[in-house]
Design a protein around this motif. Sequence first.
Motif, PDB file in Angstrom:
ATOM      1  N   PHE A  19       0.807  -1.231   0.000  1.00 48.59           N
ATOM      2  CA  PHE A  19       0.000   0.000   0.000  1.00 48.59           C
ATOM      3  C   PHE A  19       0.836   1.276   0.000  1.00 48.59           C
ATOM      4  CE2 PHE A  19      -3.561  -2.648   1.913  1.00 48.59           C
ATOM      5  CZ  PHE A  19      -4.264  -2.692   0.735  1.00 48.59           C
ATOM      6  N   GLN A  20       1.855   1.347   0.840  1.00 42.21           N
ATOM      7  CA  GLN A  20       2.650   2.574   0.875  1.00 42.21           C
ATOM      8  C   GLN A  20       3.312   2.832  -0.471  1.00 42.21           C
ATOM      9  OE1 GLN A  20       5.061   3.153   4.387  1.00 42.21           O
ATOM     10  NE2 GLN A  20       6.472   4.486   3.312  1.00 42.21           N
ATOM     11  N   SER A  29       3.284  11.486  -3.629  1.00 40.81           N
ATOM     12  CA  SER A  29       3.678  12.095  -2.370  1.00 40.81           C
ATOM     13  C   SER A  29       3.905  10.984  -1.351  1.00 40.81           C
ATOM     14  CB  SER A  29       2.582  13.032  -1.858  1.00 40.81           C
ATOM     15  OG  SER A  29       2.804  13.358  -0.512  1.00 40.81           O
ATOM     16  N   HIS A  30       5.118  10.919  -0.819  1.00 39.23           N
ATOM     17  CA  HIS A  30       5.402   9.899   0.187  1.00 39.23           C
ATOM     18  C   HIS A  30       4.585  10.125   1.450  1.00 39.23           C
ATOM     19  CE1 HIS A  30       8.532   8.028  -2.099  1.00 39.23           C
ATOM     20  NE2 HIS A  30       9.198   9.170  -2.203  1.00 39.23           N
ATOM     21  N   TRP A  31       4.372  11.381   1.818  1.00 33.02           N
ATOM     22  CA  TRP A  31       3.677  11.663   3.072  1.00 33.02           C
ATOM     23  C   TRP A  31       2.195  11.330   2.974  1.00 33.02           C
ATOM     24  CZ3 TRP A  31       6.947  11.281   6.567  1.00 33.02           C
ATOM     25  CH2 TRP A  31       8.252  11.713   6.341  1.00 33.02           C
ATOM     26  N   PHE A  36      -2.294   7.609   4.239  1.00 34.67           N
ATOM     27  CA  PHE A  36      -3.368   6.743   3.749  1.00 34.67           C
ATOM     28  C   PHE A  36      -3.117   5.270   4.067  1.00 34.67           C
ATOM     29  CE2 PHE A  36      -4.729  10.480   1.476  1.00 34.67           C
ATOM     30  CZ  PHE A  36      -6.110  10.328   1.457  1.00 34.67           C
ATOM     31  N   SER A  37      -1.881   4.817   3.937  1.00 32.92           N
ATOM     32  CA  SER A  37      -1.612   3.410   4.261  1.00 32.92           C
ATOM     33  C   SER A  37      -1.822   3.154   5.752  1.00 32.92           C
ATOM     34  CB  SER A  37      -0.199   3.003   3.823  1.00 32.92           C
ATOM     35  OG  SER A  37       0.791   3.709   4.524  1.00 32.92           O
ATOM     36  N   ASN A  38      -1.538   4.158   6.583  1.00 36.27           N
ATOM     37  CA  ASN A  38      -1.737   3.973   8.026  1.00 36.27           C
ATOM     38  C   ASN A  38      -3.183   4.137   8.452  1.00 36.27           C
ATOM     39  OD1 ASN A  38       0.790   3.239   9.456  1.00 36.27           O
ATOM     40  ND2 ASN A  38       1.502   4.866   8.118  1.00 36.27           N
ATOM     41  N   ILE A  67      10.471   4.762   8.786  1.00 32.07           N
ATOM     42  CA  ILE A  67      11.687   3.939   8.713  1.00 32.07           C
ATOM     43  C   ILE A  67      11.754   3.232   7.364  1.00 32.07           C
ATOM     44  CG2 ILE A  67      12.864   1.916   9.676  1.00 32.07           C
ATOM     45  CD1 ILE A  67      11.806   2.865  12.444  1.00 32.07           C
ATOM     46  N   TYR A  68      10.624   2.706   6.901  1.00 30.11           N
ATOM     47  CA  TYR A  68      10.606   2.045   5.586  1.00 30.11           C
ATOM     48  C   TYR A  68      10.942   3.035   4.471  1.00 30.11           C
ATOM     49  CZ  TYR A  68       9.128  -0.367   1.414  1.00 30.11           C
ATOM     50  OH  TYR A  68       9.102  -0.917   0.157  1.00 30.11           O
TER      51      TYR A  68
END
Length: 96
Positions: A19-20, A29-31, A36-38, A67-68
Motif C-alpha cells: 500500500f505505501q 507524495s510519500h507523506w 493513507f496506508s496507516n 523507517i521504511y
Amino acid sequence: FGATLLTGIAEEFIFRGLFQNLFSVIFVSHWKAIVFSNILFTAMHIVWTNWFELVFVFCAGLIHSWIYLRTRNLILISAMHGMINFGLFILYPLIM
C-alpha cells in the motif's frame, strides 16, 4: 507464538511494501502515502474498539512507514513489528 511474529511480517509486507508503495505512485507524495496506508492499517485494527490502542497502532504505523521510507528494508520493520507484538501479546500478559 509463531502467529504473533508472522502477523507482523504479513502486515508490514501488505501495508508498507504494497500500500505505501502503491499510494506513493498514485498520490506522487510519500507523506500522503504514509497517511493513507496507516489509515488502512489502523482501520484493520478497529475491532479493538479502544481509542488509545488505535492511536498507538496509528503512531506505530507512522514510525514504521517513516523507517521504511528511509531504509526500504521490510525485514527491519517486520522484525520491529514482531517484537512489538511479542511484547504486547506474549510478555505483557505473563507479567500482568
